[in-house]
Each structure stands twice: as structure tokens, then as C-alpha cells.
Design a protein around this motif. Structure first.
Motif, PDB file in Angstrom:
ATOM      1  N   GLY A 169      17.862  60.417 -45.388  1.00 56.84           N
ATOM      2  CA  GLY A 169      18.344  61.086 -46.592  1.00 56.84           C
ATOM      3  C   GLY A 169      18.251  60.188 -47.804  1.00 56.84           C
ATOM      4  N   ARG A 170      19.186  60.384 -48.740  1.00 60.75           N
ATOM      5  CA  ARG A 170      19.150  59.636 -50.009  1.00 60.75           C
ATOM      6  C   ARG A 170      20.563  59.256 -50.439  1.00 60.75           C
ATOM      7  NH1 ARG A 170      14.478  59.344 -51.984  1.00 60.75           N
ATOM      8  NH2 ARG A 170      15.053  58.734 -54.079  1.00 60.75           N
ATOM      9  N   THR A 171      20.620  58.175 -51.198  1.00 54.83           N
ATOM     10  CA  THR A 171      21.818  57.798 -51.937  1.00 54.83           C
ATOM     11  C   THR A 171      21.376  57.624 -53.385  1.00 54.83           C
ATOM     12  OG1 THR A 171      21.503  55.410 -51.665  1.00 54.83           O
ATOM     13  CG2 THR A 171      22.764  56.558 -49.933  1.00 54.83           C
ATOM     14  N   GLU A 172      22.287  57.206 -54.244  1.00 54.15           N
ATOM     15  CA  GLU A 172      21.914  56.947 -55.646  1.00 54.15           C
ATOM     16  C   GLU A 172      20.791  55.925 -55.747  1.00 54.15           C
ATOM     17  OE1 GLU A 172      25.285  55.633 -57.843  1.00 54.15           O
ATOM     18  OE2 GLU A 172      26.133  57.633 -58.016  1.00 54.15           O
ATOM     19  N   GLU A 173      20.738  55.011 -54.789  1.00 56.25           N
ATOM     20  CA  GLU A 173      19.749  53.926 -54.824  1.00 56.25           C
ATOM     21  C   GLU A 173      18.389  54.334 -54.273  1.00 56.25           C
ATOM     22  OE1 GLU A 173      21.548  50.610 -52.852  1.00 56.25           O
ATOM     23  OE2 GLU A 173      23.233  50.587 -54.235  1.00 56.25           O
ATOM     24  N   GLY A 174      18.288  55.499 -53.636  1.00 52.66           N
ATOM     25  CA  GLY A 174      17.008  55.944 -53.089  1.00 52.66           C
ATOM     26  C   GLY A 174      17.098  56.325 -51.626  1.00 52.66           C
ATOM     27  N   PHE A 175      15.956  56.207 -50.942  1.00 48.94           N
ATOM     28  CA  PHE A 175      15.861  56.591 -49.533  1.00 48.94           C
ATOM     29  C   PHE A 175      16.841  55.779 -48.689  1.00 48.94           C
ATOM     30  CE2 PHE A 175      13.922  56.178 -45.293  1.00 48.94           C
ATOM     31  CZ  PHE A 175      13.838  57.519 -44.956  1.00 48.94           C
ATOM     32  N   GLN A 176      17.470  56.449 -47.715  1.00 49.08           N
ATOM     33  CA  GLN A 176      18.478  55.796 -46.873  1.00 49.08           C
ATOM     34  C   GLN A 176      18.402  56.373 -45.465  1.00 49.08           C
ATOM     35  OE1 GLN A 176      20.394  53.360 -47.952  1.00 49.08           O
ATOM     36  NE2 GLN A 176      22.090  53.222 -46.538  1.00 49.08           N
ATOM     37  N   VAL A 177      18.607  55.526 -44.481  1.00 54.60           N
ATOM     38  CA  VAL A 177      18.681  55.960 -43.082  1.00 54.60           C
ATOM     39  C   VAL A 177      20.039  55.524 -42.548  1.00 54.60           C
ATOM     40  CG1 VAL A 177      17.622  55.843 -40.793  1.00 54.60           C
ATOM     41  CG2 VAL A 177      16.195  55.636 -42.830  1.00 54.60           C
ATOM     42  N   TRP A 178      20.712  56.425 -41.840  1.00 53.01           N
ATOM     43  CA  TRP A 178      21.998  56.099 -41.235  1.00 53.01           C
ATOM     44  C   TRP A 178      22.118  56.845 -39.917  1.00 53.01           C
ATOM     45  CZ3 TRP A 178      21.421  59.257 -45.436  1.00 53.01           C
ATOM     46  CH2 TRP A 178      21.968  60.537 -45.382  1.00 53.01           C
ATOM     47  N   ASN A 179      23.263  56.786 -39.309  1.00 51.85           N
ATOM     48  CA  ASN A 179      23.455  57.392 -37.992  1.00 51.85           C
ATOM     49  C   ASN A 179      24.517  58.476 -38.008  1.00 51.85           C
ATOM     50  OD1 ASN A 179      23.048  54.197 -37.516  1.00 51.85           O
ATOM     51  ND2 ASN A 179      21.903  55.389 -36.037  1.00 51.85           N
ATOM     52  N   MET A 180      24.435  59.303 -36.986  1.00 50.74           N
ATOM     53  CA  MET A 180      25.545  60.176 -36.609  1.00 50.74           C
ATOM     54  C   MET A 180      25.824  59.869 -35.148  1.00 50.74           C
ATOM     55  SD  MET A 180      24.983  63.853 -38.453  1.00 50.74           S
ATOM     56  CE  MET A 180      26.683  64.387 -38.140  1.00 50.74           C
ATOM     57  N   VAL A 181      27.099  59.757 -34.815  1.00 45.52           N
ATOM     58  CA  VAL A 181      27.517  59.453 -33.447  1.00 45.52           C
ATOM     59  C   VAL A 181      28.445  60.545 -32.953  1.00 45.52           C
ATOM     60  CG1 VAL A 181      27.217  56.955 -33.600  1.00 45.52           C
ATOM     61  CG2 VAL A 181      29.363  57.968 -34.335  1.00 45.52           C
ATOM     62  N   ARG A 182      28.353  60.825 -31.659  1.00 41.29           N
ATOM     63  CA  ARG A 182      29.232  61.828 -31.078  1.00 41.29           C
ATOM     64  C   ARG A 182      30.407  61.115 -30.419  1.00 41.29           C
ATOM     65  NH1 ARG A 182      26.768  65.319 -26.655  1.00 41.29           N
ATOM     66  NH2 ARG A 182      27.960  63.995 -25.269  1.00 41.29           N
TER      67      ARG A 182
END
Length: 140
Positions: free
Chosen positions: A75-88
Motif C-alpha cells: 500500500g502507501r503512506t504519506e512517504e510513498g510505497f509501503q509494505v507491512w503485515n497482517m497477522v491472525r
């Protein structure tokens, strides 16, 4: 016996949530954020420097080893492209976790972290992504 099963399920959820918190803080402690760093995990581990890809890959791999369901979100943040996680955390509850975002912000404890086990609503304050590509989080 339903009450006893609920107690066991709540205990598992709390234990898995604590494992995720511990992993998250370990990643922030181990790595130093570097937007110019390689996005490949082996380079990140060797150099202890990585961008959002490296944090997300490390979290994904270790979660798999700990038997914690985890996905990577683009996705994106103010700073640009971003990768993060979702955990169950339990059978149905998914949450967002963005270690690189919190590391850049100077998070040193779970109480300072803004992107640790957050709902969709909470993450939308700083992140944008296609919700059709991710599981929904619980409502707060």
C-alpha cells in the motif's frame, strides 16, 4: 463446557498476541530502517538494514515458523510505497502490523507503537491499501 473452551481460546489468543508483540519489537530492535536498502531478506539480515519490504518479509517468515498466520500487504503512506503485515491473532481476528513505520517513528515499546495489532480503521489514519485484498479486522 463451552465456558471452559472460551477460557482456553482466550488464553491462546493472548499468548499468540504476545508472541507477535515480542517478534515485532525484536525486529525493530534488530533492524535499522534504510529506504535505500535492498528489499531482499538475506541482505537485510546480513546488513541489519532494510526498508519496509525487509521488515515485512522478516515478520512473515518468522510468523510462519511460529505457526502464526501472516500475510504481506502492499500500500502507501504519506512517504510513498509501503509494505507491512497482517497477522491472525485467533481463528477470525486479523490485525495490521507495520514494524518499519514504527521503527522510523522511534518506537521502543509496545505502548509507543502506532502500528502494532491495529484495526483497519486505526491503520487508515496513516496507511492506504485495497481492502479487497486483505481480510477485515474487528471493529473497535
Amino acid at each position: 463446557m463451552k465456558e471452559g473452551n472460551e477460557i482456553i481460546d482466550n488464553g491462546r489468543e493472548q499468548y499468540r498476541g504476545q508472541k507477535i508483540r515480542d517478534l515485532y519489537l525484536a525486529l525493530i530492535s534488530y533492524f535499522q530502517y534504510d529506504d535505500e536498502a535492498s528489499r531482499y531478506l538475506d541482505s537485510a539480515v546480513a546488513g541489519k538494514r532494510c526498508n519496509s519490504w525487509g521488515y515485512a518479509q522478516a515478520m512473515y517468515v518468522v510468523c510462519q515458523l511460529m505457526d502464526v498466520p501472516c500475510i504481506m500487504v502492499h500500500g502507501r503512506t504519506e512517504e510513498g510505497f509501503q509494505v507491512w503485515n497482517m497477522v491472525r491473532v485467533d481463528k477470525l481476528k486479523w490485525y495490521h502490523a507495520d514494524a518499519s513505520f514504527d521503527d522510523k517513528a522511534g518506537c521502543k515499546s509496545e505502548f509507543q507503537c502506532k502500528c502494532l495489532l491495529r484495526t483497519d480503521e486505526e491503520m487508515r489514519a496513516t496507511h492506504a491499501w485495497d481492502p479487497a485484498e486483505t481480510p477485515p479486522t474487528p471493529q473497535k
